[in-house]
Design an enzyme around this catalytic site. Sequence first.
Site, PDB file in Angstrom:
ATOM      1  N   HIS A 155      35.960  42.274  39.552  1.00 11.28           N
ATOM      2  CA  HIS A 155      36.890  41.391  39.418  1.00 11.28           C
ATOM      3  C   HIS A 155      36.463  39.781  39.453  1.00 11.28           C
ATOM      4  O   HIS A 155      36.874  39.195  38.367  1.00 11.28           O
ATOM      5  CB  HIS A 155      38.000  41.476  40.900  1.00 11.28           C
ATOM      6  N   ARG A 202      45.674  68.833  44.929  1.00 12.16           N
ATOM      7  CA  ARG A 202      45.044  70.190  45.363  1.00 12.16           C
ATOM      8  C   ARG A 202      46.057  70.660  46.434  1.00 12.16           C
ATOM      9  O   ARG A 202      46.028  71.822  46.789  1.00 12.16           O
ATOM     10  CB  ARG A 202      43.940  69.785  46.076  1.00 12.16           C
ATOM     11  N   ASP A 216      32.317  46.572  45.029  1.00 13.89           N
ATOM     12  CA  ASP A 216      33.799  46.465  44.992  1.00 13.89           C
ATOM     13  C   ASP A 216      34.533  45.590  44.162  1.00 13.89           C
ATOM     14  O   ASP A 216      35.352  45.568  43.838  1.00 13.89           O
ATOM     15  CB  ASP A 216      34.047  46.647  46.568  1.00 13.89           C
ATOM     16  N   HIS A 222      42.427  45.665  37.684  1.00 15.19           N
ATOM     17  CA  HIS A 222      43.801  45.093  37.803  1.00 15.19           C
ATOM     18  C   HIS A 222      43.848  43.681  37.894  1.00 15.19           C
ATOM     19  O   HIS A 222      44.896  43.117  37.600  1.00 15.19           O
ATOM     20  CB  HIS A 222      44.452  45.955  38.950  1.00 15.19           C
ATOM     21  N   LYS A 276      47.002  40.509  36.581  1.00 11.30           N
ATOM     22  CA  LYS A 276      47.745  39.461  37.127  1.00 11.30           C
ATOM     23  C   LYS A 276      48.172  38.356  36.323  1.00 11.30           C
ATOM     24  O   LYS A 276      47.423  37.931  35.376  1.00 11.30           O
ATOM     25  CB  LYS A 276      46.626  39.095  38.121  1.00 11.30           C
ATOM     26  N   GLU A 295      39.969  38.051  51.230  1.00 10.59           N
ATOM     27  CA  GLU A 295      41.181  38.774  51.654  1.00 10.59           C
ATOM     28  C   GLU A 295      41.215  38.473  53.244  1.00 10.59           C
ATOM     29  O   GLU A 295      39.952  38.252  53.628  1.00 10.59           O
ATOM     30  CB  GLU A 295      40.629  40.332  51.472  1.00 10.59           C
ATOM     31  N   LYS A 330      38.404  51.816  38.583  1.00 10.47           N
ATOM     32  CA  LYS A 330      37.032  51.674  39.297  1.00 10.47           C
ATOM     33  C   LYS A 330      37.076  52.474  40.433  1.00 10.47           C
ATOM     34  O   LYS A 330      37.992  52.788  41.059  1.00 10.47           O
ATOM     35  CB  LYS A 330      37.018  50.055  39.561  1.00 10.47           C
ATOM     36  N   ASP A 358      43.060  72.146  41.226  1.00 14.07           N
ATOM     37  CA  ASP A 358      41.630  71.627  41.976  1.00 14.07           C
ATOM     38  C   ASP A 358      40.879  71.597  40.739  1.00 14.07           C
ATOM     39  O   ASP A 358      40.131  72.441  40.321  1.00 14.07           O
ATOM     40  CB  ASP A 358      41.392  72.672  43.062  1.00 14.07           C
ATOM     41  N   VAL A 359      40.393  70.188  40.260  1.00 14.86           N
ATOM     42  CA  VAL A 359      39.986  70.213  39.213  1.00 14.86           C
ATOM     43  C   VAL A 359      38.397  70.556  39.238  1.00 14.86           C
ATOM     44  O   VAL A 359      37.841  70.837  38.106  1.00 14.86           O
ATOM     45  CB  VAL A 359      39.860  68.610  38.538  1.00 14.86           C
TER      46      VAL A 359
HETATM   47  C1  BG6 Z   1      40.286  46.579  44.823  1.00 12.03           C
HETATM   48  C2  BG6 Z   1      39.295  46.690  45.974  1.00 12.03           C
HETATM   49  O1  BG6 Z   1      39.802  46.591  43.708  1.00 12.03           O
HETATM   50  O2  BG6 Z   1      40.807  45.254  45.029  1.00 12.03           O
HETATM   51  C3  BG6 Z   1      39.881  46.454  47.206  1.00 12.03           C
HETATM   52  O3  BG6 Z   1      38.589  47.902  45.881  1.00 12.03           O
HETATM   53  C4  BG6 Z   1      40.608  45.054  47.576  1.00 12.03           C
HETATM   54  O4  BG6 Z   1      38.583  46.600  48.302  1.00 12.03           O
HETATM   55  C5  BG6 Z   1      41.410  45.166  46.108  1.00 12.03           C
HETATM   56  O5  BG6 Z   1      40.980  44.802  48.736  1.00 12.03           O
HETATM   57  C6  BG6 Z   1      42.071  43.504  46.049  1.00 12.03           C
HETATM   58  O6  BG6 Z   1      42.945  43.475  45.217  1.00 12.03           O
HETATM   59  P1  BG6 Z   1      44.259  42.254  45.305  1.00 12.03           P
HETATM   60  O7  BG6 Z   1      45.030  42.508  44.058  1.00 12.03           O
HETATM   61  O8  BG6 Z   1      45.028  42.637  46.690  1.00 12.03           O
HETATM   62  O9  BG6 Z   1      43.547  40.973  45.468  1.00 12.03           O
END
Ligand code: BG6
Length: 487
Positions: free
Chosen positions: A241, A53, A236, A179, A183, A217, A149, A96-97
């Site tokens: 994941h 934007r 989240d 993601h 990995k 984490e 996501k 600006d969609v």
């Molecule tokens: C994301 C989450 O999908 O993955 C984050 O939204 C999280 O909150 C992250 O920190 C962790 O990814 P990674 O690859 O660092 O383990």
Amino acid sequence: MTSPSQPDSNLPLDMIIFGGMGDLAMRKLLPALYMAHLHGNLPPATRIISTGRQEFDRNAYLNFVEEHSRSFISGGNFTDDAWRSFLQLLEFVRLDVQQDELAALAKVSRPGAERVFYLATAPSLFTTICDKLAQAGLVDSNARVVLEKPLGRDLASAVEINEAVGKHFAESQIYRIDHYLGKETVQNLMVLRFGNSILEPLWRAPNISSVQITVAEEVGVGSRAGFYDSAGAMRDMVQNHLLQLLCIVAMEPPASLSPDAVRDEKLKVLRSLRPFTLAGIARDTVRGRYIRGVSGNQEVPGYLEEKNVPADSSTETFVALRTYVDTWRWSKVPFYLRTGKRMARRSSKIVVEFANPPFPLFPETPGGVANRLVIELQPEEAVKLQVMAKQPGSGMKMQQVALNLDLQSAFSERRAEAYERLLIDVVRGRLTHFMRRDELEAAWQWVEPIINGWGTLAEKPYPYAAGTWGPSESFALLARDGFGWVE
Ligand code: BG6
């Protein structure tokens, strides 16, 4: 809706990033595309068109990228020449969609180019973006769309997004990214399970007594409280994941590596997860929230003290739960899942615990778990098989030792980051490591009642000090069954 065709590597590629000035683009997408460019993995006539934007022209955008993205490329991979030639691929379109039609984008995107639309925006914009892309004539049979996501916050909103995107893109043009599936060690898990015959006969009840999946984490919520507080650890991390990891551990061997063969098997796992009752939620799930503590030798604030977290927040930053996959293979085998922010250290691993020998022949060493397969995903990538060995000396005392496969030293090849690998998959039209619509919806179908149940029970998350392994209730969850978390 168009009928999709396979990508043609001879066609020019326009990679169009919505949210091109956002955190994800700066930290992950552009560095991943730089790496793909460095290693010659982008089609020769590629352009990366970022939209945002801001009143920027191309030069201002390049300066922004220089300032906000370059430092996310690790030192050894950075060369001035490659960076300069990478910047030449970049374009910027101010948009600006919510307000604008996409005519400006249509002018820049080359006719006849293959288009990949990466939607790195809030999901509330996905419908608008897809409708406007179609109106602007930008969606053809070569187009692909990548969805970041969180894909919804419950089943209904996920269905709504899928319907809206599905109006313009066939399922085979839609890449729902998780993601974790990019990995290296997660992909290696498939090879470990299905490329070796020694594990398969053992990979079932009653040979396996439990499975643990931890994604811990060290970081806190950081600057993302605006998003995070409305999501929490369940939406989240667990919904996507952790469930994807569980699927790969628990799935039946697919007939091939074709996207549908793999995703059919994962879907069966998701549909076999035992649904939670309210009593089950109270008994078998633990929500936690970090309070002030010490992380990385520094005193850090508690979640409620973080910037932009509402004082009356009841969001969890930690979840542990016990579940079951109700199939022949996994009958009565508990699966323990655990994830949290501000835990003792960054550590993601899968621990498969095997049943002890049926008869204790070595009474000098009673108790203990004889065999575990520990698959470490991060920060180190390793596979360890814990076996019993005789302690040297007189007597028959046993001791646990690990057969250790350190993947970093076993292979000299460069290990690409998850986003780089997944983006290359998108470019090449490989869907296996992306979530299919029914998978995503099945995951929400299982997760949503848990979140609703927590609402009904109206219990506050248990506190745990930042820099620890979570609330004591999470240890009790396993201890009750005679297990313990493997740190
Ligand atoms: C994301 C989450 O999908 O993955 C984050 O939204 C999280 O909150 C992250 O920190 C962790 O990814 P990674 O690859 O660092 O383990």
